[in-house]
Scaffold this motif. Structure first.
Motif, PDB file in Angstrom:
ATOM      1  N   GLU A  12       0.829  -1.207   0.000  1.00 10.37           N
ATOM      2  CA  GLU A  12       0.000   0.000   0.000  1.00 10.37           C
ATOM      3  C   GLU A  12       0.862   1.254   0.000  1.00 10.37           C
ATOM      4  O   GLU A  12       0.526   2.238  -0.653  1.00 10.37           O
ATOM      5  CB  GLU A  12      -0.936   0.013   1.206  1.00 10.37           C
ATOM      6  N   LYS A  13       1.965   1.211   0.748  1.00 12.61           N
ATOM      7  CA  LYS A  13       2.847   2.383   0.773  1.00 12.61           C
ATOM      8  C   LYS A  13       3.527   2.605  -0.567  1.00 12.61           C
ATOM      9  O   LYS A  13       3.625   3.728  -1.043  1.00 12.61           O
ATOM     10  CB  LYS A  13       3.909   2.213   1.864  1.00 12.61           C
ATOM     11  N   HIS A  55       1.185   3.930  -3.303  1.00 14.31           N
ATOM     12  CA  HIS A  55       0.564   5.197  -2.925  1.00 14.31           C
ATOM     13  C   HIS A  55      -0.952   5.095  -2.773  1.00 14.31           C
ATOM     14  O   HIS A  55      -1.657   6.093  -2.875  1.00 14.31           O
ATOM     15  CB  HIS A  55       0.931   6.305  -3.917  1.00 14.31           C
ATOM     16  N   VAL A  85      -2.213   4.175   0.008  1.00 12.76           N
ATOM     17  CA  VAL A  85      -2.438   4.551   1.401  1.00 12.76           C
ATOM     18  C   VAL A  85      -2.882   6.011   1.512  1.00 12.76           C
ATOM     19  O   VAL A  85      -3.674   6.347   2.398  1.00 12.76           O
ATOM     20  CB  VAL A  85      -1.189   4.245   2.253  1.00 12.76           C
ATOM     21  N   GLU A  86      -2.414   6.880   0.632  1.00 10.34           N
ATOM     22  CA  GLU A  86      -2.830   8.288   0.696  1.00 10.34           C
ATOM     23  C   GLU A  86      -4.322   8.426   0.436  1.00 10.34           C
ATOM     24  O   GLU A  86      -5.013   9.219   1.078  1.00 10.34           O
ATOM     25  CB  GLU A  86      -2.057   9.145  -0.312  1.00 10.34           C
ATOM     26  N   ILE A  87      -4.843   7.651  -0.484  1.00 12.79           N
ATOM     27  CA  ILE A  87      -6.270   7.687  -0.792  1.00 12.79           C
ATOM     28  C   ILE A  87      -7.070   7.097   0.365  1.00 12.79           C
ATOM     29  O   ILE A  87      -8.104   7.638   0.762  1.00 12.79           O
ATOM     30  CB  ILE A  87      -6.560   6.940  -2.109  1.00 12.79           C
ATOM     31  N   LEU A  95      -6.224   6.917   3.512  1.00 13.74           N
ATOM     32  CA  LEU A  95      -6.146   7.739   4.720  1.00 13.74           C
ATOM     33  C   LEU A  95      -7.026   8.980   4.642  1.00 13.74           C
ATOM     34  O   LEU A  95      -7.230   9.650   5.648  1.00 13.74           O
ATOM     35  CB  LEU A  95      -4.699   8.122   5.012  1.00 13.74           C
ATOM     36  N   SER A  96      -7.548   9.296   3.453  1.00 10.10           N
ATOM     37  CA  SER A  96      -8.495  10.402   3.369  1.00 10.10           C
ATOM     38  C   SER A  96      -9.865   9.984   3.912  1.00 10.10           C
ATOM     39  O   SER A  96     -10.693  10.842   4.223  1.00 10.10           O
ATOM     40  CB  SER A  96      -8.631  10.889   1.923  1.00 10.10           C
ATOM     41  N   THR A 156      -8.757   6.708   9.634  1.00  6.60           N
ATOM     42  CA  THR A 156      -7.549   7.063  10.368  1.00  6.60           C
ATOM     43  C   THR A 156      -6.504   5.960  10.185  1.00  6.60           C
ATOM     44  O   THR A 156      -6.861   4.818   9.865  1.00  6.60           O
ATOM     45  CB  THR A 156      -7.846   7.231  11.873  1.00  6.60           C
ATOM     46  N   PRO A 157      -5.230   6.271  10.393  1.00  6.12           N
ATOM     47  CA  PRO A 157      -4.204   5.218  10.280  1.00  6.12           C
ATOM     48  C   PRO A 157      -4.439   4.055  11.234  1.00  6.12           C
ATOM     49  O   PRO A 157      -4.208   2.896  10.894  1.00  6.12           O
ATOM     50  CB  PRO A 157      -2.905   5.950  10.616  1.00  6.12           C
TER      51      PRO A 157
END
Length: 171
Positions: free
Chosen positions: A47-48, A51, A53-55, A57-58, A61-62
């Protein structure tokens, strides 16, 4: 664990059967915890690196993202462990006294429901502990090759009890 054999010869066979059962249960836990823990780590790294994870995390929460990942993969693990245990118990009922080591007459002892519950509980607790550590490793690296290098301390925490297993089971 219930025993039915008596006498000096039966006592030796019972001890060997219990020893073998202990090793089988530990190695099953070891492999399952390692495989599913590394699955959590590789999914975090994937996921990192992509990218995604950026979507994600919107929306969450982490903490929610990581908890969902650990619980989702853990649910698959507990299902697999439950199926393996169920098949073992079914096999034990169908073929009650299969000799494991042939001429020695070593058989698996009867497995009580408490042993099954304890086995599954150890899997859940061990998985949650090691999955959290593997997820932390995955969160701090950027690629699969870095993750394989960084996972060594976590893997050694799981290997160390395996090394001590022979001494623990002998006593």
């Amino acid at each position: 664990i219930e025993w039915v054999e008596t006498g000096a010869e039966g006592k030796t066979a019972r001890r060997l059967g219990a020893l073998l059962l202990g090793y089988v249960m530990w190695m099953t836990l070891y492999v399952a915890i390692m495989v599913y823990g590394m699955g959590v780590m590789s999914s975090v790294v994937e996921e990192k690196s992509s990218h995604i994870v950026e979507i994600l995390l919107s929306s969450v929460t982490p903490r929610q993202l990581l908890a969902g990942k650990i619980l989702g993969i853990g649910s698959a693990g507990i299902l697999q462990m439950g199926l393996w245990t169920g098949f073992l118990l079914l096999f034990q009922k169908i073929v009650p006294r299969v000799s494991v080591l042939g001429e020695l007459g070593v058989t698996f002892p009867d497995i009580s429901p408490f042993t099954v519950v304890l086995f599954l509980a150890y899997f859940v607790v061990g998985y949650l502990l090691y999955a959290a550590m593997f997820a932390a490793v995955g969160a701090m690296v950027g690629s699969d090759s870095e993750a394989r290098q960084a996972q060594m301390p976590v893997v050694m925490l799981l290997v160390f009890p395996t090394i001590l297993l022979a001494a623990v089971v002998a006593n």
